[in-house]
Scaffold this motif. Structure first.
Motif, short mmCIF file in Angstrom:
data_model
loop_
_atom_site.label_atom_id
_atom_site.label_comp_id
_atom_site.label_asym_id
_atom_site.label_seq_id
_atom_site.Cartn_x
_atom_site.Cartn_y
_atom_site.Cartn_z
N ARG A 12 0.86 -1.18 0.00
CA ARG A 12 0.00 0.00 0.00
C ARG A 12 0.90 1.23 0.00
O ARG A 12 0.60 2.22 -0.65
N TRP A 13 1.98 1.14 0.79
CA TRP A 13 2.89 2.27 0.97
C TRP A 13 4.34 1.82 0.76
O TRP A 13 4.69 0.67 1.01
N ASP A 14 5.16 2.77 0.35
CA ASP A 14 6.59 2.49 0.26
C ASP A 14 7.19 2.34 1.65
O ASP A 14 8.12 1.56 1.86
N ALA A 15 6.68 3.12 2.60
CA ALA A 15 7.15 3.05 3.98
C ALA A 15 6.16 3.76 4.88
O ALA A 15 5.38 4.61 4.43
N ILE A 16 6.18 3.38 6.15
CA ILE A 16 5.40 4.09 7.17
C ILE A 16 6.40 4.73 8.12
O ILE A 16 7.15 4.03 8.81
N PHE A 17 6.44 6.05 8.14
CA PHE A 17 7.38 6.78 8.98
C PHE A 17 6.71 7.24 10.27
O PHE A 17 5.54 7.63 10.27
N PHE A 18 7.48 7.19 11.35
CA PHE A 18 7.00 7.72 12.63
C PHE A 18 7.70 9.04 12.91
O PHE A 18 8.93 9.11 12.96
N VAL A 19 6.90 10.10 13.04
CA VAL A 19 7.42 11.43 13.33
C VAL A 19 7.28 11.67 14.83
O VAL A 19 6.19 11.96 15.33
N ASP A 20 8.39 11.54 15.55
CA ASP A 20 8.38 11.66 17.01
C ASP A 20 8.54 13.12 17.42
O ASP A 20 8.69 14.02 16.59
N LEU A 21 8.52 13.35 18.73
CA LEU A 21 8.82 14.69 19.25
C LEU A 21 10.22 15.09 18.83
O LEU A 21 11.10 14.23 18.66
N PRO A 22 10.49 16.38 18.63
CA PRO A 22 11.80 16.81 18.14
C PRO A 22 12.95 16.40 19.05
O PRO A 22 12.81 16.36 20.28
N THR A 23 14.08 16.10 18.44
CA THR A 23 15.30 15.85 19.20
C THR A 23 15.82 17.18 19.73
O THR A 23 15.34 18.26 19.36
#
Length: 481
Positions: A368-379
């Motif tokens: 369905r997707w090339d990838a599923i990215f997780f966007v966490d709180l900023p470093t």
């Protein structure tokens, strides 16, 4: 057109073609019938001209009868005939017309008579007629057809064919012949030549006319800090010719939407935003028609970036669709999934989500997707960049360190600086008015992180450096009576 000819030869009684290219379709079908179906005749009816007959190179008036019953009666007395009915959806709400068409279906059985209804309003198909009707698409003009129109326009205006004639024709894919020719003519009127920009401007009109689509033009890319891994991946996949799309999952306010919208500007591609919530309409069949029309426009806009923000909100009723909305949400979702899998247009989908629990499992599976990215709180490094940037934008002094903003999102840092500027106070004082989500929804964020740890790719190259802080909970105070 080949499928339609096949259905006519197989004696399908009613064929519905959802197109607005009436003249082009009428002439194309008549020519194909004449060439491929020996012994067949083709007739066309509309409410102004009545019945006309195809005679090889054009149409001749046969019966100037404007009564919508007349083409049905006419067809009932024919054999091996195609009866084209333009805008006939307007008359199907009449009990007399509907009954006459149903009678004609049974009475012409075996006599190879097909009624071809031409109208973009597929939602007007009565349930009584559904089992007798097949829906067939009429493809938009090919690059060769558009190039032919371009040559004719240049010849009429005594202009040389543009050097980028093939590129102009390619840019016109998705437009009707009328739309393409008008855009070319406007370009000639205003500039004295045919320019590609006028074709693209005409395509933008398709988006503006669609209630569930919006064309987005990002202006500022400086707000995006970090997320390098996701950004580099998306840019490579979107230009590879093999990419499908990515899903950006994460905490609200961390820059998912901003990242998605910025990719188009970096790649020089239009960004078409699809609002799933706006797809749903209270009229029966309208929601399904809206998603079909929206996906057609998106294909016409190719190459482009398709942006779907907080997609879980639009699909929130999917689990209970059959019992709550008669299956409308399920059918809309099914249409979108089919398009997501089968599309051949050069479109790259970027969807964002805050709550993965509301997404159906089939939506997350491989391919369905090339990838599923997780966007966490900023470093800490990303927070430093965000803080410096927004302090500069709002012209406030940086009186806080990134470590004092651990757990803050980019949106919250921006709100902090804006509040300080508006109130004329420093950041430490403004901090009292902005409460981060990590303080109010800490448990939910941790659950999201835990789910993503084994299923998603981190959007940033650096892992979070902040240690998990113990949340402070105010002690409850008993109130005496």
């Amino acid at each position: 057109m080949r499928k339609i000819i096949g259905k006519v030869a197989a004696n399908y009684p009613v064929i519905w073609v959802p197109t607005v290219e009436y003249d082009r379709f009428r002439d194309a079908l008549a020519s194909e019938v004449e060439e491929r179906l020996e012994g067949f005749s083709t007739y066309c009816w509309d409410v102004e001209r009545g019945i006309s007959e195809w005679e090889g190179e054009g149409w001749s008036e046969r019966e100037p009868n404007q009564d919508p019953l007349s083409p049905i009666v006419f067809g009932k007395n024919r054999e091996q005939a195609v009866i084209i009915l333009l805008d006939f959806d307007k008359f199907l709400s009449s009990p007399e017309v509907l009954r006459a068409l149903l009678n004609a279906v049974s009475e012409t059985e075996g006599r190879l008579v097909s009624f071809v209804i031409v109208s973009p309003n597929l939602s007007a198909l009565p349930p009584e007629l559904e089992r007798y009707t097949t829906v067939e698409e009429f493809e938009l003009p090919t690059e060769e057809e558009l190039l032919s129109v371009l040559k004719d326009i240049c010849e009429v205006n005594e202009l040389p064919l543009p050097e980028d004639a093939e590129g102009i024709s390619r840019a016109g894919r998705g437009l009707t012949l009328f739309e393409f020719s008008r855009a070319c003519t406007l370009s000639v009127v205003e500039t004295g030549e045919v320019k590609r920009e006028f074709i693209l401007s005409q395509k933008e009109q398709l988006v503006r006319k669609n209630p569930v689509l919006e064309l987005y033009h990002p202006e500022n890319l400086d707000e995006i800090k970090g997320l390098e891994r996701a950004r580099e991946f998306i840019k490579k996949m979107a230009t590879s010719g093999l990419g499908r799309g990515v899903l950006l999952l994460g905490v609200p306010g961390t820059g998912k939407s901003l990242l998605a919208k910025s990719i188009g500007k970096e790649l020089g591609l239009p960004i078409v935003s699809l609002n799933f919530e706006a797809v749903f309409d209270r009229f029966v069949g309208s929601s399904e028609q809206r998603i079909r029309e929206a996906l057609k426009v998106i294909d016409a806009m190719a190459p482009c970036i398709v942006f779907i923000d907080e997609i879980e909100k639009g699909l929130s009723g999917l689990a209970s669709s059959n019992s709550t909305d008669g299956g409308t949400t399920a059918r809309v979702f099914g249409s979108f999934l089919k398009w997501l899998n089968d599309r051949t247009s050069d479109t790259y989908v970027i969807a964002t989500a805050n709550d993965v629990s509301k997404l159906p499992p089939e939506f997350l599976r491989a391919e369905r997707w090339d990838a599923i990215f997780f966007v966490d709180l900023p470093t800490e490094k990303e927070l430093e960049e965000l803080l410096s940037y927004y302090c500069s934008v709002f012209e406030v002094e940086k009186t806080l360190s990134p470590s004092e903003l651990a757990g803050w999102t980019g949106a919250e840092v921006k709100s902090l600086c804006r509040t300080a500027k508006a109130l004329g106070i420093d950041l430490k004082e403004a901090k009292e008015f902005v409460k981060p989500l990590s303080a109010t929804m800490g448990e939910k964020i941790e659950r999201l992180r835990e789910w993503a740890s084994a299923r998603c790719v981190p959007a940033s190259k650096e892992a979070r450096s902040f240690k998990k802080e113990k949340r402070k909970v105010a002690k409850a105070v008993k109130v005496g009576r």
